[in-house]
Design an enzyme around this catalytic site. Sequence first.
Site, PDB file in Angstrom:
ATOM      1  N   SER A  50      21.652  31.219  22.152  1.00  0.00           N
ATOM      2  CA  SER A  50      22.902  30.590  22.575  1.00  0.00           C
ATOM      3  C   SER A  50      23.419  31.205  23.871  1.00  0.00           C
ATOM      4  O   SER A  50      23.537  32.431  23.982  1.00  0.00           O
ATOM      5  CB  SER A  50      23.978  30.785  21.507  1.00  0.00           C
TER       6      SER A  50
ATOM      7  N   HIS B  51      22.681  24.722  24.204  1.00  0.00           N
ATOM      8  CA  HIS B  51      21.227  24.624  24.080  1.00  0.00           C
ATOM      9  C   HIS B  51      20.709  23.408  24.848  1.00  0.00           C
ATOM     10  O   HIS B  51      21.195  22.301  24.660  1.00  0.00           O
ATOM     11  CB  HIS B  51      20.814  24.530  22.611  1.00  0.00           C
TER      12      HIS B  51
ATOM     13  N   HIS C 220      19.363  25.931  14.452  1.00  0.00           N
ATOM     14  CA  HIS C 220      19.812  27.036  13.610  1.00  0.00           C
ATOM     15  C   HIS C 220      19.744  26.612  12.154  1.00  0.00           C
ATOM     16  O   HIS C 220      19.791  25.427  11.842  1.00  0.00           O
ATOM     17  CB  HIS C 220      21.256  27.418  13.954  1.00  0.00           C
TER      18      HIS C 220
ATOM     19  N   TYR D 255      22.000  26.672   9.983  1.00  0.00           N
ATOM     20  CA  TYR D 255      23.175  25.930   9.539  1.00  0.00           C
ATOM     21  C   TYR D 255      23.162  24.472   9.993  1.00  0.00           C
ATOM     22  O   TYR D 255      24.025  23.694   9.613  1.00  0.00           O
ATOM     23  CB  TYR D 255      24.474  26.622   9.990  1.00  0.00           C
ATOM     24  N   GLU D 256      22.169  24.093  10.840  1.00  0.00           N
ATOM     25  CA  GLU D 256      22.079  22.690  11.257  1.00  0.00           C
ATOM     26  C   GLU D 256      21.256  21.864  10.258  1.00  0.00           C
ATOM     27  O   GLU D 256      21.214  20.640  10.369  1.00  0.00           O
ATOM     28  CB  GLU D 256      21.447  22.594  12.648  1.00  0.00           C
TER      29      GLU D 256
ATOM     30  N   ALA E 216      22.183  35.574  20.833  1.00  0.00           N
ATOM     31  CA  ALA E 216      23.510  36.150  21.020  1.00  0.00           C
ATOM     32  C   ALA E 216      23.880  36.784  19.685  1.00  0.00           C
ATOM     33  O   ALA E 216      23.620  36.196  18.632  1.00  0.00           O
ATOM     34  CB  ALA E 216      24.500  35.057  21.386  1.00  0.00           C
TER      35      ALA E 216
ATOM     36  N   MET F 178      22.929  34.626  13.576  1.00  0.00           N
ATOM     37  CA  MET F 178      22.647  33.499  12.675  1.00  0.00           C
ATOM     38  C   MET F 178      21.274  32.881  12.955  1.00  0.00           C
ATOM     39  O   MET F 178      21.037  31.711  12.659  1.00  0.00           O
ATOM     40  CB  MET F 178      23.721  32.419  12.856  1.00  0.00           C
ATOM     41  N   SER F 179      20.381  33.637  13.564  1.00  0.00           N
ATOM     42  CA  SER F 179      19.088  33.046  13.958  1.00  0.00           C
ATOM     43  C   SER F 179      17.977  34.078  13.815  1.00  0.00           C
ATOM     44  O   SER F 179      18.070  35.008  13.020  1.00  0.00           O
ATOM     45  CB  SER F 179      19.176  32.558  15.406  1.00  0.00           C
TER      46      SER F 179
ATOM     47  N   ASN G 200      30.010  40.351  21.269  1.00  0.00           N
ATOM     48  CA  ASN G 200      31.284  40.766  20.651  1.00  0.00           C
ATOM     49  C   ASN G 200      31.012  41.912  19.685  1.00  0.00           C
ATOM     50  O   ASN G 200      29.858  42.127  19.285  1.00  0.00           O
ATOM     51  CB  ASN G 200      31.895  39.585  19.871  1.00  0.00           C
TER      52      ASN G 200
ATOM     53  N   HIS H  14      32.699  30.518  19.117  1.00  0.00           N
ATOM     54  CA  HIS H  14      31.448  30.137  19.779  1.00  0.00           C
ATOM     55  C   HIS H  14      31.639  30.105  21.293  1.00  0.00           C
ATOM     56  O   HIS H  14      30.738  30.479  22.051  1.00  0.00           O
ATOM     57  CB  HIS H  14      30.982  28.775  19.263  1.00  0.00           C
TER      58      HIS H  14
END
Length: 279
Positions: A34, A65, A87, A89-90, A117, A215-216, A239, A251
């Site tokens: 990301s 993306h 990802h 979550y998609e 990220a 998350m990846s 972060n 995001h």
Amino acid sequence: MKISSYLCHPKDAVAAIRAKGYQAVPRLGLVTGSGLGHLADMIEDKVIIPYRDIPGFTQSGVEGHANQLVLGHIHQVPVACLQGRVHLYEGDYFPIMKQMIRTLKLLGCQTVVLTNAAGSLREEVGPGELMALTDHINLQPGNPMIGPNEPEFGKRFFSMEEAYDPIHLKTLLAVAAKIGIPLATGVYIGFSGPAFETPAEIRAAKVWGADAVGMSTVPEVLIARHCGLRVVGISSITNLAAGLSDEKLSHEGTLRVAQIAAEKLIRLLLGFVRAIADE
Ligand code: HPA
């Protein structure tokens, strides 16, 4: 998501890529995380193929993306860059990532560089810093290798020791030191998303030994190691993880900080590719 991705073989994707006139054998695959799509800018003699033209590839709906395969050279080394990925979550993540990573393998890649990220669990490694991954903790539901094994790609049971290639890691750290880019090392913990973690989850992850959270990446590493690809993982820290600072996670913030760090990451990767070209 296209159901057809379940029905495609990576050979179909390779055939479609070859039919576009790309005949080289890439040495290195690069997956941009990301906000890190600009990493593809360092590729020369570009041949760009949108994912929609490659069987079994699917576009990420997540902002930041680009959704295209960028083929070309870095320091004369042939490379193939997945500019954008889906990802967990998609939905339908595992079959699509399998198709993408195995296509890199069948094109001839020996190594994949996975970028992402991530949030940092270490206060001294703050936003804008880079972290080379040494290992991971899989806290995402499932595993892409569950289901019938496909022996043409790898064995049913495979080792995840030294999953992040120690020789490449040494090279990466040497390059970073030489060109003066601070590069932390650490363990990545993968959560499912799309919610950011709770502060309690982050405290637990810290006890488990995690240094970065995202998350990846974890499924990509599993797929890559199953088929014998060497892996390099680099987190662009956007972060401090939940509960470690007063900043509200978003995001938009992830994309903004990742883009700033992308310039540093480009210099690091240029040095890395030059170093492995000489190996
Ligand atoms: N958590 C999960 N994913 C992330 C984060 C985070 O703090 N930052 C960027 N991606």
